[in-house]
Structure formats: structure tokens, C-alpha cells
Motif scaffolding. Structure first.
Motif, PDB file in Angstrom:
ATOM      1  N   ASP A 118     -18.417 -87.686 107.803  1.00 40.68           N
ATOM      2  CA  ASP A 118     -19.820 -87.949 107.486  1.00 40.68           C
ATOM      3  C   ASP A 118     -19.904 -89.146 106.547  1.00 40.68           C
ATOM      4  O   ASP A 118     -19.124 -89.275 105.620  1.00 40.68           O
ATOM      5  N   ALA A 148     -17.902 -85.649 114.605  1.00 42.69           N
ATOM      6  CA  ALA A 148     -18.368 -84.285 114.369  1.00 42.69           C
ATOM      7  C   ALA A 148     -17.193 -83.309 114.327  1.00 42.69           C
ATOM      8  O   ALA A 148     -17.122 -82.439 113.455  1.00 42.69           O
ATOM      9  N   ARG A 203      -6.222 -84.935 109.567  1.00 44.79           N
ATOM     10  CA  ARG A 203      -6.771 -83.577 109.615  1.00 44.79           C
ATOM     11  C   ARG A 203      -5.747 -82.666 110.277  1.00 44.79           C
ATOM     12  O   ARG A 203      -5.061 -83.070 111.215  1.00 44.79           O
ATOM     13  N   TYR A 211     -14.064 -83.848 113.517  1.00 43.82           N
ATOM     14  CA  TYR A 211     -13.192 -84.015 112.356  1.00 43.82           C
ATOM     15  C   TYR A 211     -13.965 -84.214 111.061  1.00 43.82           C
ATOM     16  O   TYR A 211     -13.408 -84.664 110.067  1.00 43.82           O
ATOM     17  N   LYS A 212     -15.265 -83.875 111.084  1.00 39.16           N
ATOM     18  CA  LYS A 212     -16.113 -83.834 109.894  1.00 39.16           C
ATOM     19  C   LYS A 212     -16.104 -85.139 109.108  1.00 39.16           C
ATOM     20  O   LYS A 212     -15.885 -85.165 107.907  1.00 39.16           O
TER      21      LYS A 212
END
Length: 152
Positions: free
Chosen positions: A72, A67, A81, A69-70
């Protein structure tokens, strides 16, 4: 840092080492403490955490990192990142090695990409062997199999 941990310090200055570092890091059978190469141990632990990001998807710490470091969906090729934590930095530096050891189980074929996932044992993704002028679009393995179960 290890020296201060082992021998302690007083008033901010390190204490006198009672044994040479070469003896401390040598194996137990040779009279040392068996510390070995701590960089390699650290690298192995970080790579284990990277592998757990992929395999232990139900653990809370995995949810938190993904979540934050996004991350998905599918397995990313790169996870670098900006403004990352020390753990994430270590994982991202060893990500290529972690990914090179992964092989997908095809199962029903819908969740494994024919071109981009590593699903053939001992080979890189098939897209790296492709001689086309443009890169192929993602396609599930199932799309390459006919209704009779033969390769299309």
C-alpha cells in the motif's frame, strides 16, 4: 529442460541431441540459434516486471500482486514476503537493482520525500549521506522550499 524442448523426448527419455549445446547457444552469425545466456534474459524480464510494478499502476496484474502482497502506498525498500509466488520471489531478489535505477520527478514536491526518495540524479537517497545520530523523519521536498521558491 531446454534440451528436451528443442530435441523432444520419447517415452520420458530425452532424444539424441543433433547439435552440441555450445553451437545452439552461440549467436546466429556463428551458426547457432542465438539463445545466449538464458539466466541473464530471465533476470532482465523479471526486472522489467519489477519496474512495471512501479510505473504501470493501472494494469490489473499489478493490482492483483500489490493486493496479494499488501503493498500500500509508497515504494517499499524491501518487498520480501513469506509464501510468495515464483514471480514475486524473482522480483524481490532483484528489487535492489530495480530501485537503484529509479529517480523521482519532484513536480510539486508533496509526493517526493526529501530524505528517503531518490530524486537527485546519480545519487542514493539523501538519508544515506546524513551524519545525524538518528535517522530523519520523512519530509516532502516542498517543505524545504520557501514561499519565494528558494531552498529553505
Amino acid at each position: 529442460m531446454i534440451h528436451r524442448f528443442i530435441w523432444g523426448s520419447s517415452n520420458g527419455s530425452p532424444s539424441l541431441a543433433l547439435v552440441k549445446w555450445d553451437t545452439v547457444k552461440s549467436p546466429l552469425r556463428e551458426g547457432g540459434l542465438g539463445f545466449g545466456d538464458l539466466r541473464r534474459h530471465n533476470q532482465a524480464l523479471i526486472m522489467k516486471r519489477g519496474f512495471q510494478l512501479i510505473t504501470d499502476v493501472d494494469k490489473p496484474w499489478v493490482h492483483v500482486l500489490k493486493a496479494k502482497y499488501k503493498w500500500d502506498g509508497d515504494l517499499p525498500m524491501h518487498i520480501f514476503r513469506p509464501n510468495y509466488s515464483r514471480l514475486w520471489r524473482g522480483i524481490s531478489q532483484s528489487w535492489d537493482v530495480v530501485c537503484s535505477g529509479i529517480c523521482w520527478q519532484v513536480r510539486d514536491g508533496w509526493h517526493t520525500d526529501f530524505w528517503w526518495d531518490i530524486w537527485l540524479n546519480g545519487t542514493a537517497p539523501l538519508v544515506t549521506h546524513c551524519l545525524l545520530s538518528s535517522l530523519p523523519n520523512p519530509m516532502p521536498v516542498d517543505a524545504m522550499i520557501s514561499a519565494s521558491g528558494q531552498w529553505d
